[in-house]
Structure formats: structure tokens, C-alpha cells
Write an enzyme that holds these catalytic residues in place. Structure first.
Site, short mmCIF file in Angstrom:
data_model
loop_
_atom_site.label_atom_id
_atom_site.label_comp_id
_atom_site.label_asym_id
_atom_site.label_seq_id
_atom_site.Cartn_x
_atom_site.Cartn_y
_atom_site.Cartn_z
N CYS A 186 0.81 -1.23 0.00
CA CYS A 186 0.00 0.00 0.00
C CYS A 186 0.84 1.27 0.00
O CYS A 186 0.49 2.26 -0.63
CB CYS A 186 -0.91 0.04 1.22
SG CYS A 186 -2.03 -1.34 1.34
N CYS A 329 31.65 -25.10 -4.86
CA CYS A 329 31.55 -25.99 -6.02
C CYS A 329 32.71 -25.63 -6.94
O CYS A 329 33.70 -25.04 -6.49
CB CYS A 329 30.20 -25.85 -6.71
SG CYS A 329 29.95 -24.26 -7.50
#
Lengths: 362, 80
Positions: A186, A329
Site C-alpha cells: 500500500c 563448487c
């Protein structure tokens, strides 16, 4: 028991055969927590107070701002700058001196939610963001409390009752939060001032029906009201046992669940190889390697947990929640994917990505 | 096949209408097909989050659509 003054005050309720003295005593004995004293919270609080709900809790960390006065009808210009929960308590106590108002001038978090919700019979959601909405829903599912939901967007509102008599929860309707930033609130896009009044009074009505055990509670249904056309639409929602079970399973680690991360609204911490080497020397950390077992180079000194990305879900219980965990990784992309997954699905908030991966380890 | 569609909230706003009748060129479409169809029809919906209801029932699994079904596209909103 009601005294003579209370009997007089609530006489229009006592005249109703569906309320009566017995119903009014149920209201007096009831404990309702209203989360957020904003656009929705104000009308909910006013009507629950007027109706004589015996104990009303209000939690809100926010302060009254001049731009709130267009719709947050509990407040006046003298309240600007005051905490909303405390200002609301002040006004409501003048409206009805026969009830107890408990104000909590703090933010609802995964750390205080369960304990707070547990103290009440019915919870009313008047919050203005997704992370608190999911937090409120999950706390209600875990503590088995009915949740009276209301939500508004410009000229449109949604109302429903969740976790009521084995009915659906908010996650049965919307299992996943929308992408961060894709649905404005809002304060960003505006709202017609009367809309939270229309939706909030419906929330108050559902709350009273739950307490009084009358009528048909809006469970298993989403009511959508369009203030521009005056049309209401009702959509049936089914309970998803999968969603309920998943939420209940969060209980043991609920306090560490990061709802902002779940809704994608916080940042991911990253480090490079040099920083990782320093961290290994200075702190007791865990390293999780999401590569396949055959991928090289293998760095023994990392003492890493091998948890290939595709099987990551099987290793969740082995990932530490209480210390820094560096996800690694080959090049840093899969570990980032793993972090996003673990944050979103399991609420981890202690994960760090090794940027660039292990390929350049020397 | 003809379907009647109602759009809510941001979805109605994004495509500029609340209701319409659409023609789908598929023999037995389901709600997954519909999602693809709507995004093709209105690329602006690609990054919007919404749920599909068929005849006032929120579709949880992939649901088959029949001629003249009433389809609703519901976005989540969080304002309060």
C-alpha cells in the site's frame, strides 16, 4: 461472569438469540491477537473492543505516520510518532474499560512468534508484507490456532479463515511467496482508505463467529471483494496435507527460520578463496561441497561435507545451522543455487557462497 | 473451445481488463496449458505470480478445462 454494567453495555448482544448472555461470556473469556495495527488492524481492534472480547493482544513495531491517518482510523494527529500498538491500546481502553488490552511494541519474528501466538485463541492477520504473512501462517499451523486472514491491494481485498477445524492454511492457497519485489504494498502504490475498513470489519465478523460458534466460518473459501464494482467472488480452497505436514515439520528449527530469506528479500553473503582460507584458520566453520564426488580438485583441508546439488535435500540434516557454513563448487554457480534452495525450502540463514569456486585453489 | 476468464488485482491491471471470453485452440486443455496460453497471450504475465481457479475451485493439481468453464486468475497480495 458479566457484571450489571457490562450486561447493560452489551444489551444489544444479549437480545440476540445467537449471542445472549452465554455468547457474551464466551466473548469475555476469549483471547484474540491482532498482528499489525494498521489499515486492517484498526477496524478489527475497534470492533473486537466494542464487542467485548475479554483479552486483545496487539503487536506492532511501527510508529504512526501522518500518511496512515487516511485509513488507520484508530489514530489522530496527536499520535503521530507514537508506537502503533501503544497508541491503539490507549484509545481502545477508553472505548471499553471492561477488557484487557496487551500491547507488544515489537516486531513479530520467528523467535517470538510461537510463544506469543500460543497465549491466544484466535489470531488476526493485519500485516502488510509476505514474509510476516508466511511467518504468521506457519506459527498458526504449528500451534493449531485459527487465523483470520485479510489482505488488500488498491481497490481489492481478500478474506479467509485458515487453520480452522482442519481447513486449509495460507500455504494451501499460495505455497510459495511471489518473487521479491514483484508485488508492491500500500505504501508504494496506494490504497483506497475505506477498503481496509471493509475487509477489516469482515475479519472482525469472522473472529466473532469463531468465538461464538455461530454461522458458517469462512474456512476453505477465499472471498474476494472489489470495491470498484461492489462485486464479491468466492473461491473454494482445498486443504493440502503436504503443505500442512511440511509446515508442522518446521517446528524444531522454527526460531532459526529466516522469512525474509524465504521471500527472497535479503542478500547472499559471499567470500573468495583468500577469505575462506582466513576463515578456516580463525573460526570453526563447516564447508559443504555440492559437486559430484568425481570432480577435481579435492581439497582435504576443507574437511567438506560432500552433498551433490541433485541430492542436496538428503543432506539437509547434516548442514549446521549454528555456525558459518561455506558452500562450495567448481566455479561458484551451483553453490549459489544450493544456497537459494536451502534458504527458500529450509530457512537457512548462515550460508556463505564461495565466489569463483574451488577451481583456482592453490 | 470457449472459456470465460476473470482477472483479479495486479493481473487485471497488467492486462487492462477484468473479464473476457477467450477461444482456445486445443481439444482438451488443462490448467498447465492455460498458464502457458495466458503467458503467450499476455507476455506481461511472465513475471507475475498467480493461481488459477476453475469454476470457483482453486486448482491444486493440473485440472482439465471444459467448454464454457469459468477461469479466474488470482494473484497474491499482502497489503494491510
Amino acid at each position: 461472569m458479566l457484571n450489571e454494567k457490562e450486561k447493560h453495555r452489551y444489551s444489544r448482544h444479549l437480545l440476540l438469540d445467537k449471542v445472549g448472555l452465554q455468547g457474551q461470556e464466551k466473548l469475555k473469556a476469549a483471547k484474540v491477537l491482532v498482528i499489525g495495527a494498521g489499515g486492517l488492524g484498526c477496524p478489527v481492534l475497534l470492533y473486537l473492543t466494542a464487542a467485548g472480547v475479554g483479552t486483545i493482544g496487539i503487536i506492532d513495531f511501527d510508529l504512526v505516520d501522518e500518511t496512515n491517518l487516511q485509513r488507520q482510523i484508530l489514530f489522530s494527529i496527536n499520535d503521530i510518532g507514537k508506537n502503533k500498538a501503544l497508541a491503539a491500546k490507549h484509545h481502545l481502553e477508553q472505548q471499553n474499560p471492561y477488557i484487557t488490552i496487551k500491547a507488544f511494541a515489537e516486531k513479530l519474528t520467528s523467535k517470538n512468534a510461537l510463544e506469543l501466538v500460543q497465549q491466544f485463541d484466535v489470531i488476526v492477520d493485519g500485516t502488510d508484507n509476505f514474509s510476516t504473512r508466511y511467518l504468521v501462517n506457519d506459527a498458526c499451523v504449528i500451534t493449531e490456532k485459527p487465523l483470520v486472514y485479510g489482505s488488500i491491494y488498491k481497490f481489492e481485498g481478500q478474506v479467509s479463515v485458515f487453520n480452522y477445524n482442519n481447513g486449509p492454511s495460507y500455504r494451501c492457497l499460495f505455497p510459495e511467496p511471489p518473487k521479491a519485489g514483484s508485488v508492491p504494498n500500500c505504501s508504494q502504490i496506494g490504497v483506497i482508505g475505506v477498503l481496509p475498513g471493509l475487509i477489516g470489519t469482515q475479519q472482525a465478523n469472522e473472529t466473532l463467529k469463531i468465538i461464538l460458534e455461530i454461522g458458517t466460518v469462512l474456512s476453505g473459501k477465499l472471498l474476494i471483494y472489489d470495491a470498484l464494482s461492489g462485486n464479491s467472488t468466492s473461491i473454494n480452497i482445498k486443504r493440502s496435507e503436504e503443505q500442512i505436514d511440511k509446515t508442522k515439520a518446521m517446528k524444531p528449527h522454527f526460531a532459526s527460520f529466516n522469512y525474509d530469506a524465504f521471500c527472497g528479500i535479503d542478500l547472499i553473503n559471499t567470500i573468495d578463496i583468500t577469505e575462506l582460507k582466513e576463515l578456516l584458520k580463525s573460526e570453526n566453520i563447516q564447508v559443504v561441497d555440492v559437486r559430484e564426488e568425481w570432480e577435481q580438485p579435492r581439497i582435504n583441508e576443507l574437511n567438506a561435507l560432500i552433498a551433490p546439488l541433485d541430492d542436496l535435500d538428503d543432506f539437509v540434516n547434516q548442514i549446521d545451522r549454528n555456525k558459518k557454513v561455506v558452500m562450495v563448487c567448481q566455479r561458484g554457480a551451483r553453490s549459489l543455487q544450493a544456497i537459494l534452495h536451502l534458504k527458500k525450502e529450509y530457512g537457512f540463514n548462515n550460508l556463505i557462497n564461495l565466489e569463483g569456486g574451488l577451481l583456482n585453489w592453490k | 473451445m470457449k472459456i470465460n476468464v476473470i482477472y483479479f488485482g495486479m493481473i487485471a491491471e497488467a492486462i487492462g481488463k477484468n473479464v473476457e471470453t477467450l477461444q482456445i485452440n486445443s481439444i482438451q486443455p488443462n490448467t498447465d496449458d492455460l498458464t502457458t496460453f495466458f503467458i503467450q497471450q499476455y507476455p506481461v504475465l511472465k513475471n507475475k505470480s498467480f493461481k488459477i481457479a476453475v469454476n470457483q475451485q482453486m486448482a491444486t493439481n493440473n485440472t482439465v478445462i471444459n467448454e464454457n468453464d469459468e477461469i479466474a486468475l488470482l494473484p497474491p497480495f499482502a497489503g494491510g
